[in-house]
Design an enzyme around this catalytic site. Structure first.
Site, PDB file in Angstrom:
ATOM      1  N   GLU A  84       0.854  -1.201   0.000  1.00  7.62           N
ATOM      2  CA  GLU A  84       0.000   0.000   0.000  1.00  7.62           C
ATOM      3  C   GLU A  84       0.892   1.254   0.000  1.00  7.62           C
ATOM      4  OE1 GLU A  84      -3.207  -0.075   2.879  1.00  7.62           O
ATOM      5  OE2 GLU A  84      -4.216   1.582   1.852  1.00  7.62           O
ATOM      6  N   ASP A 166       0.952  -3.623   8.830  1.00  2.00           N
ATOM      7  CA  ASP A 166      -0.215  -2.924   9.407  1.00  2.00           C
ATOM      8  C   ASP A 166      -0.726  -3.555  10.712  1.00  2.00           C
ATOM      9  OD1 ASP A 166      -0.438  -0.965   7.476  1.00  2.00           O
ATOM     10  OD2 ASP A 166      -1.989  -1.983   6.329  1.00  2.00           O
TER      11      ASP A 166
END
Ligand code: FEO
Length: 404
Positions: A84, A166
């Site tokens: 990402e 994450d």
């Protein structure tokens, strides 16, 4: 810049070389009220290794922090745990500066880096593979859909340190690098908010990830995520919280989410709140005129009931409620009960009807018919709202009582 932006020591041989973003408030729809960090890490080994890059705008900050420890050109390996853009937006530029011998990513990561950033020549690693850094080694564990299909985590065995991308992170800008230097209440709030807004719809993947890591039977002395502080004491605390959230266990909390045009739906919301509280539920009343969708999502994380209300505007539900419910539906909370309500002028009360439909699509167990009020709620309408609150509280009690 290296005289200003310095690395922070995580262990004697591992440094945090990330970026602090004090400014960001909108993280694709999530209100990041305390900013965030994009964490990168440097492992000092025979093969000097960088774990993750950062958002594109922070490339210079990351390179400066690296330079405060080693010349960036001494980096041999770059590992991309997640593609990402908040971790990979600067990857091309970092590669151009560092010119590493190799860049590693999962198989899906290789595809994503090619498709998103047009990066070629990335080396694919597989689930469970170990990579020698010369005098040390790291092991890769794929964690698909936690957060993206490409996601993986990297374990540095000799430090018992998991670079978890994450997972176990939070959006929290701070100069404190470690969770034990921060207030527990802030950590609990931001970790829950992060889970609710980013990982909740991926709870099955989170559960699989936790099982996979547990099966490895490895000690986790340090968890170094890609956002927020590093966990170096009682890492079990955040792991247990994830296990609880992934289970989506519901409590006796009821959320009343609404917006209003001229105060009618608000009066209904307040009457429902009174009924819920009188019935023994813990109640949060959240007007969308002054609440953010991501704060509603955080409350939903452990709530048992969702009551949603809107006036009708131009034959549609009020737009702020369409926004909030569309967002909540995407987060796929499971096991909620609830009901719809709302005021209307002419027509049949399309606002509450549309809410009812969305709640059905969300598989919310509807405890009763929607309560509607024409123009302004009468005393009788408000009594029906109060009774709806009582009824939902009663059902909540039954659902959360558990086996006798
Ligand atoms: Fe922090 Fe899924 O990126």
């Amino acid at each position: 810049m290296k005289d200003v932006f310095k690395a922070a020591k995580v262990t004697d041989t591992v440094y945090w070389v990330g970026a602090i973003d004090w400014v960001v408030r909108d993280f694709h729809g999530y209100f990041t009220s305390r900013g965030t960090t994009y964490n990168s890490y440097l492992i000092l080994a025979d093969k000097v290794t960088l774990i993750d890059a950062s958002k594109a705008a922070f490339k210079d900050e990351v390179l400066a922090r690296i330079a405060s420890v080693v010349d960036p050109e001494r980096i041999d390996y770059v590992i991309s745990n997640h593609s990402e853009p908040d971790h990979t937006g600067s990857l091309s530029a970092v590669i151009d500066t560092v010119r590493p011998e190799k860049v590693f990513a999962s198989k899906m990561g290789v595809k994503a880096l090619r498709a998103y950033y047009h990066l070629e020549g990335i080396t694919a690693v597989s689930d469970g593979e170990t990579l020698s850094l010369g005098d040390r080694e790291v092991t890769f564990v794929e964690t698909p859909m936690a957060h993206w299909p490409d996601s993986m985590v990297t374990y540095l065995g000799d430090e018992e340190l998991l670079f978890s991308q994450d997972i176990f992170g939070m959006h929290l800008a701070s100069y404190e690098r470690f969770a034990d230097q921060l207030d527990d209440a802030v950590l609990d709030e931001e970790a829950a908010k992060y889970y609710a807004n980013i990982l909740l719809p991926l709870s099955v993947s989170v559960r699989k990830t936790l099982e996979k890591v547990a099966k490895l039977n490895i000690p986790l002395s340090i968890i170094a995520p890609d956002h927020g502080p590093i966990w170096r004491k009682d890492t079990g605390r955040v792991v247990s919280a994830y296990a609880r959230w992934a289970e989506q266990k519901r409590t006796d909390k009821a959320i009343v989410v609404y917006d209003t045009m001229w105060g009618s739906t608000e009066r209904m919301a307040r009457a429902i709140g009174e009924g819920l509280a009188a019935g023994g539920a813990r109640v949060r009343v959240m007007p969308m005129g002054s609440s953010h969708r991501s704060d509603v999502a955080t409350e939903i994380l452990d709530a048992g009931a969702l009551l949603a209300g809107a006036p009708t505007l131009n034959n549609q539900m009020f737009p702020s409620m369409a926004d909030a419910l569309n967002y909540l539906k995407g987060l796929r909370p499971k096991g909620l009960i609830g009901a719809a309500f709302g005021s209307f002028g002419w027509g049949g009360g399309e606002g509450s009807r549309q809410i009812h439909t969305i709640l059905e699509e969300m598989k919310v167990e509807l405890v009763d018919e929607s309560v509607k009020a024409n123009y302004a709620p009468t005393g009788e309408d408000l009594k029906r709202c109060y009774e709806l609150g009582l009824k939902v509280a009663q059902r909540l009690k039954e659902k959360t009582a558990g086996p006798a």
